[in-house]
Design an enzyme around this catalytic site. Structure first.
Site, mmCIF file in Angstrom:
data_model
loop_
_atom_site.group_PDB
_atom_site.id
_atom_site.type_symbol
_atom_site.label_atom_id
_atom_site.label_comp_id
_atom_site.label_asym_id
_atom_site.label_seq_id
_atom_site.Cartn_x
_atom_site.Cartn_y
_atom_site.Cartn_z
ATOM 1 N N LYS A 6 -3.919 7.262 7.507
ATOM 2 C CA LYS A 6 -5.156 6.342 7.186
ATOM 3 C C LYS A 6 -6.240 6.590 8.115
ATOM 4 C CE LYS A 6 -4.905 1.963 9.076
ATOM 5 N NZ LYS A 6 -4.472 0.726 8.900
ATOM 6 N N ASP A 9 -0.212 5.037 10.353
ATOM 7 C CA ASP A 9 -1.015 3.996 9.956
ATOM 8 C C ASP A 9 -1.984 3.235 11.060
ATOM 9 O OD1 ASP A 9 -1.710 2.272 7.849
ATOM 10 O OD2 ASP A 9 -0.261 0.875 8.406
ATOM 11 N N LYS A 37 0.810 -1.107 -0.082
ATOM 12 C CA LYS A 37 -0.131 0.002 0.125
ATOM 13 C C LYS A 37 0.869 1.194 0.035
ATOM 14 C CE LYS A 37 -2.373 -1.211 3.524
ATOM 15 N NZ LYS A 37 -3.525 -1.241 4.694
ATOM 16 N N GLY A 41 6.535 -2.471 10.872
ATOM 17 C CA GLY A 41 7.979 -1.681 10.339
ATOM 18 C C GLY A 41 7.676 -1.587 8.806
ATOM 19 N N TRP A 69 18.765 9.334 4.073
ATOM 20 C CA TRP A 69 17.593 9.397 4.794
ATOM 21 C C TRP A 69 17.956 8.846 6.247
ATOM 22 C CZ3 TRP A 69 14.995 4.255 5.185
ATOM 23 C CH2 TRP A 69 13.833 4.449 5.735
#
Length: 697
Positions: A281, A241, A117, A152, A171
């Site tokens: 979400k 999420d 997703k 994760g 990052w």
């Protein structure tokens, strides 16, 4: 290609192929723009902070009608057995091969549905703000923070996306989630899978009380403080999420989860920096909480899009809000103190915004969006119900037809997302390491019957008998005794504290399902007028005491009493101080469910020659520590633990562990400890049923 064409010709009629083409298009195009540059999002203005949370909750008739229509369709599922329905919908899921295809063809790290997703969203929207990252003068650095992130998969998906799409970007990341190592967190509330977390603990922040509860303001402040010390540029991406188990209240999922979504959003406003993006979400948008939250987001971000990825199961209400280009902390600063006032587990009694403060054009947009996603969901549910009722031959024909559809959709997913294999050296932990780790801690639920069956108030006796039928399926140790030599200790103790709890709701040392059985028994006993049931029985302990060598010392515990870590530490320390050389110490009813208790047993193993664990039918097991040798260094360790426990209690905290869980996972005795805990819970379940129902099992 010839074989594929032949399969298509054999499987599909002309009508079927037309339907397939339509389904393929709609599956990948469930997007809806709430606000964007073209719609002039600047016209959305936040009201005066003093006017917020001042008016009673309100409803919009159109949205409530949509909610009613959706719930009417969902209610058709109430009599379906949950396991059978889930199995059916998994088979009917047209996107059901996507996860499998990514695992097999891309061989990415920690591939789950959440992974797919996230990657799909990152491929369809400018979720990773590369333009903003590239503005950095010295280097292309950025940081991300991930809320409610277990296990994760968003992190590993983002890593894969960056390494294959923007390899020159540097990052760093930080994540928080309900701590899977907190034995006070229940399986219903958290994702217990820690296969990735255990290897990346330095990147996880579980807050001031170590629970990982993002709805506690102190934990938010601890997360913000931790994020400020994280190297790697500005925080330009926050993901959230989170969800709450709504199995038993499916009609009110949105309301149940609303406060969590509010807290996630407020956390983002504390963390994100100007120009950054937010992925949240949500479920449906029928209630005032969600409408207000969407308006807030539309005011503080330049663009808001809502999407339901193809890789998201089409029959559920899940959707993702993609928030692009944050206007900055200075923009929201006047409102943060208001948000903090209503932050927490208790929802505010008033609506965030008055209905008159939200433009009518925005409300119409929300209504259209809600109708768009509701129609898609209802169609899928109705199709699944119709298929579920087909006869065996028709059902098999449909499944056969679906094979080709699933293959084509998974191929389209890989192509649209431009997925490529990544050099394993760029993985965070390593796919093979994660897959090699045991999976005892996956969230496996005990719900098997229908919603209507679960809603009926059954008699406690019947519920207990059902629990016993589940408990006796778990295997017991094959041997009657085990000899352990627990001698390996770290160079120094690692005392970890966290929020105090008095019930062990989850454990790393038994299957999650049998721990849920123990929790269910405890819930049932609270509903009936029986006194506390002791286990092991006092009579058994007294009889055993009369039979053993008088020189042996016995330390008795109650396996099922309220958990008290401080009392456990105190009892062990006081007894060891008084123990004589060469004496044997026997532990009865000593639980091996918690990290602390297992760690203390490791410590005790260094005072004694050996440990013998004896299995007994009526009481589970006894732990016999033979031949005591006084050790001042280890006694000082225990004294240090006791002092730390005293200090923790003053702050409503407790000692959770003294040896890292990652070390305990590796001990040779770990599998046996799991079996011993399963045995203990089975024996306790049998004892409860015998006591209450007076039935010999």
């Amino acid at each position: 290609m010839k074989k594929q064409k032949q399969l298509q010709d054999n499987t599909f009629s002309k009508n079927s192929h037309t339907k397939f083409t339509y389904n393929m298009a709609t599956l990948f195009e469930k997007h809806f723009a709430i606000s964007d540059v073209q719609r002039n999002a600047e016209t959305y203005v936040l009201p005066d902070p003093q006017s917020m949370f001042e008016e009673p909750p309100w409803q919009l008739e159109k949205l409530q009608t949509l909610k009613s229509d959706l719930n009417e369709v969902k209610s058709l599922l109430n009599n379906f057995n949950l396991n059978k329905w889930q199995q059916h919908t998994n088979q009917m899921n047209k996107a059901g091969y996507i996860v499998k295809a990514v695992k097999e063809k891309i061989q990415a790290e920690l591939v789950t549905q959440a992974w797919c997703k996230f990657y799909e969203i990152a491929s369809n929207f400018p979720l990773v703000p590369l333009n903003e990252i590239c503005r950095e003068i010295d280097s292309k650095n950025f940081r991300s923070v991930h809320l409610c992130e277990a296990p994760g998969a968003f992190v590993t998906a983002l890593n894969h996306w960056l390494k294959t799409n923007a390899p020159d970007v540097q990052w760093n990341w930080l994540a928080t989630t309900l701590n899977p190592h907190c034995e006070g967190n229940s399986y219903d509330s958290m994702v217990a899978d820690d296969r990735f977390i255990r290897h990346t603990l330095k990147h996880w922040c579980f807050g001031a009380d170590n629970t990982g509860d993002i709805m506690d303001l102190r934990n938010l402040d601890a997360l913000v403080e931790r994020s400020e010390s994280l190297d790697g540029g500005r925080i330009l991406l926050v993901t959230a999420d989170g969800s709450i188990d709504c199995t038993n209240v499916p009609a009110e999922q949105e309301s149940v989860v609303a406060q969590l979504h509010f807290c996630e959003t407020v956390a983002c406003l504390h963390l994100l920096q100007k120009g950054g993006n937010f992925l949240l979400k949500l479920f449906t948008l029928f209630e005032h909480q969600s409408v207000c939250l969407m308006y807030l987001l539309s005011c503080v971000f330049h663009e808001i899009k809502i999407t339901k990825p193809a890789s998201s199961k089409a029959g559920n209400s899940e959707m993702y809000v993609v928030c692009i280009n944050f206007k900055g902390k200075n923009f929201v600063a006047p409102y943060l103190h208001i948000f903090r006032r209503y932050y927490g587990n208790v929802p505010p009694a008033k609506a965030m915004f008055s209905l008159r403060d939200i433009p009518n054009a925005f409300l119409k947009r929300i209504e259209k969006c809600s109708e768009f996603f509701k129609l898609h969901q209802c169609q899928v549910i109705q199709d699944n119900i119709n298929t579920f009722r087909k006869n065996t031959k028709e059902y098999r024909d449909i499944l056969s037809e679906l094979l080709y559809i699933k293959q084509m959709i998974s191929m389209k997913y890989l192509k649209d997302c431009k997925l490529e294999k990544m050099d394993p050296a760029n993985e965070i932990v390593g796919r093979e390491i994660i897959e090699r780790n045991n999976s005892h801690f996956m969230n496996r639920k005990l719900h098997t019957n229908s919603y209507n069956d679960r809603s009926k108030r059954q008699e406690p006796q019947k519920r207990l008998l059902q629990i016993w039928n589940e408990a006796k399926e778990f295997e017991s140790p094959s041997e009657k005794s085990f000899v352990w030599y627990l001698r390996e200790l770290p160079e120094s103790l690692e005392i970890q504290t966290g929020k105090s709890f008095n019930k062990v709701c989850s454990s790393r040392f038994c299957d999650s399902r049998i721990q849920q059985i123990l929790n269910n028994i405890d819930n049932i006993l609270q509903d009936i007028p029986y006194k506390i049931i002791r286990f092991p029985l006092t009579e058994i302990t007294r009889e055993f005491t009369q039979q053993i060598d008088p020189s042996h010392e016995i330390l008795s515990f109650q396996f099922v009493q309220d958990y008290d870590s401080h009392q456990t530490i105190t009892k062990i320390y006081d007894r060891l101080k008084k123990l004589q050389s060469e004496q044997t110490l026997i532990l009865i009813g000593y639980s091996l469910l918690t990290q602390l208790n297992v760690g203390l047993l490791f410590l005790l193993g260094n005072f004694f020659n050996k440990i013998i664990v004896e299995v007994h039918d009526n009481e589970g097991y006894r732990i016999k520590l033979e031949t005591y040798q006084r050790n001042e260094k280890l006694l000082n360790y225990l004294r240090e633990i006791l002092i730390a426990s005293h200090n923790a209690r003053n702050e409503n905290m407790a000692i959770w562990s003294i040896i890292p869980i990652t070390v305990l996972y590796e001990c040779d005795q770990f599998p046996v400890m799991m079996q011993l805990n399963q045995l203990m819970i089975k024996m306790y379940a049998r004892h409860v049923i015998h006591t209450i129902i007076d039935k010999k099992l």
